[in-house]
Write a protein that holds these residues in place. Structure first.
Motif, short mmCIF file in Angstrom:
data_model
loop_
_atom_site.label_atom_id
_atom_site.label_comp_id
_atom_site.label_asym_id
_atom_site.label_seq_id
_atom_site.Cartn_x
_atom_site.Cartn_y
_atom_site.Cartn_z
N ALA A 125 56.99 -40.66 -1.72
CA ALA A 125 58.46 -40.06 -2.31
C ALA A 125 58.09 -39.09 -3.39
CB ALA A 125 59.42 -41.28 -2.65
N GLY A 126 57.24 -39.60 -4.42
CA GLY A 126 56.94 -38.34 -5.06
C GLY A 126 56.15 -37.10 -4.84
N VAL A 127 55.23 -37.39 -3.46
CA VAL A 127 54.61 -36.24 -3.09
C VAL A 127 55.86 -35.14 -2.30
CG1 VAL A 127 53.23 -35.48 -1.20
CG2 VAL A 127 52.63 -37.60 -2.46
N ARG A 128 56.66 -36.04 -1.68
CA ARG A 128 57.86 -35.15 -0.94
C ARG A 128 58.74 -34.62 -2.28
NH1 ARG A 128 57.50 -33.13 3.89
NH2 ARG A 128 57.06 -34.65 5.52
N MET A 129 58.85 -35.36 -3.33
CA MET A 129 59.94 -34.77 -4.03
C MET A 129 59.32 -33.60 -4.88
SD MET A 129 60.90 -36.75 -7.73
CE MET A 129 61.47 -38.28 -6.85
N ALA A 130 57.98 -33.49 -4.97
CA ALA A 130 57.24 -32.32 -5.57
C ALA A 130 57.33 -30.99 -4.71
CB ALA A 130 55.63 -32.56 -5.70
N LEU A 142 49.37 -47.13 2.20
CA LEU A 142 49.60 -45.78 1.72
C LEU A 142 49.66 -44.65 2.91
CD1 LEU A 142 50.17 -43.72 -0.55
CD2 LEU A 142 47.62 -43.57 -0.84
N LEU A 143 48.56 -44.57 3.50
CA LEU A 143 48.44 -43.72 4.67
C LEU A 143 49.35 -44.12 5.65
CD1 LEU A 143 44.77 -43.30 5.14
CD2 LEU A 143 46.33 -42.31 3.41
N ALA A 144 49.66 -45.38 5.89
CA ALA A 144 50.73 -45.58 6.95
C ALA A 144 52.15 -44.94 6.48
CB ALA A 144 50.94 -47.05 7.16
N GLU A 145 52.47 -45.06 5.25
CA GLU A 145 53.52 -44.57 4.78
C GLU A 145 53.93 -43.03 5.07
OE1 GLU A 145 57.51 -44.35 3.05
OE2 GLU A 145 56.52 -45.89 4.25
N ALA A 146 52.60 -42.37 4.50
CA ALA A 146 52.38 -40.82 4.75
C ALA A 146 52.82 -40.44 5.99
CB ALA A 146 50.88 -40.62 4.16
N GLU A 147 52.06 -41.24 7.17
CA GLU A 147 52.46 -40.97 8.45
C GLU A 147 53.80 -41.01 8.65
OE1 GLU A 147 49.63 -42.98 10.73
OE2 GLU A 147 47.73 -41.92 9.78
N ARG A 148 54.48 -42.13 8.29
CA ARG A 148 55.90 -42.45 8.57
C ARG A 148 56.68 -41.28 8.04
NH1 ARG A 148 60.54 -44.67 7.12
NH2 ARG A 148 59.99 -44.63 4.75
N ARG A 149 56.47 -40.62 7.02
CA ARG A 149 57.08 -39.34 6.29
C ARG A 149 56.65 -38.22 6.71
NH1 ARG A 149 59.84 -40.53 1.51
NH2 ARG A 149 60.55 -38.56 1.81
N GLN A 150 55.77 -38.25 7.84
CA GLN A 150 55.29 -36.99 8.43
C GLN A 150 54.49 -36.14 7.52
OE1 GLN A 150 59.08 -35.35 9.96
NE2 GLN A 150 58.52 -36.24 11.93
#
Length: 265
Positions: free
Chosen positions: A144-149, A163-171
């Motif tokens: 979420a922080g990466v996206r917020m940036a 972490l990597l699973a969530e990154a993929e989920r968030r595209q």
């Protein structure tokens, strides 16, 4: 960590690998990493963003050196823990952690752009890295922080991690990495630094393990099992004695094995 079943396909001899190292890990008059020497070897630089190490002057200098050498700049985000070098377990509320991750990325982006480059990816450091292997809530906060940036930056982490699973989920692009000088458990996670043998200090062993991980996609665990570690990036720690010389040896042996060194970002 869900185990070896979720790692990337094993690389073949003559493949491609990125070499990353943690840089800018000092602040004020205190220095730790030989940034200039390491930047002549690696293809990606994980730059400390001020929470576990680093300060504005150091961040600016490392970004300038990286840009000059064509090395990709990554934001190495951490829990707010200068005294513990970001290696102490902490409980940070998700919304607070997301904001702090975004803050660190934004700070580094200022210096990367001033140097004519940009932040090309994000990698957690220390306790935060280890926490997001299995903690889905903290992993989600980092993403979420990466996206917020304000971008779709790739996220670098351990194969099979939350972490990597969530990154993929968030595209977001997830990039798996292996560690040249860290011991592994039979489950494919990193052995705790509190365990004997968790950090590999013998240079010949580090070099041999690096080549094996890249060309055969496997490493021998502390307990003797062969563990698959398919990865697109290989981490060379910059805070160990003789790190730049060792990194050069790893690079040279990988090239001899027919491996192409190329940044993933």
């Amino acid at each position: 960590m869900t185990g070896a079943a979720q790692v990337l396909a094993e690389p073949e001899p003559g493949g491609v690998i990125d070499l990353n190292a943690d840089l800018g890990e000092g602040f004020g008059r205190w220095t730790l990493t030989d940034d200039e020497a390491l930047l002549s070897v690696v293809t990606s630089a994980n730059v400390a963003c001020g929470f576990h190490a680093g300060d504005p002057v150091t961040m600016r200098r490392v970004c300038e050196l990286a840009a000059e050498r064509g090395v990709r700049i990554g934001a190495q985000v951490s829990y707010r823990d200068l005294a513990g070098f970001g290696r102490r377990a902490m409980d940070v509320p998700s919304d607070e952690l997301a904001a702090e991750v975004a803050y660190q990325i934004g700070a580094l982006e200022v210096f990367a752009r001033a140097a004519g480059s940009r932040v090309a990816y994000v990698k957690p450091h220390g306790a935060l890295y280890n926490r997001t292997v299995a903690d889905a809530e903290q992993a989600a906060a980092v993403v979420a922080g990466v996206r917020m940036a304000g971008g779709d930056l790739p996220v670098l982490g351990l194969p099979g991690s939350a972490l990597l699973a969530e990154a993929e989920r968030r595209q977001l692009r997830s990039v798996a990495e292996a560690f040249a000088d860290r011991a592994y458990t039979a489950h494919g996670t990193l052995a705790s630094r509190r365990e004997p043998g968790a950090v590999i200090h013998e240079p010949d062993a580090v070099v041999a393990r690096s080549v094996a991980m890249v060309t055969r996609g496997a490493v021998t665990a502390l307990t003797g099992e062969s563990v698959p570690v398919g990865a697109r990036s290989l981490c060379l720690h910059g805070d160990t004695p003789g790190a730049a010389r060792l990194a050069g040896r790893v690079r040279d042996e990988l090239r001899r094995a027919g491996v192409k060194l190329e940044a993933f970002a």
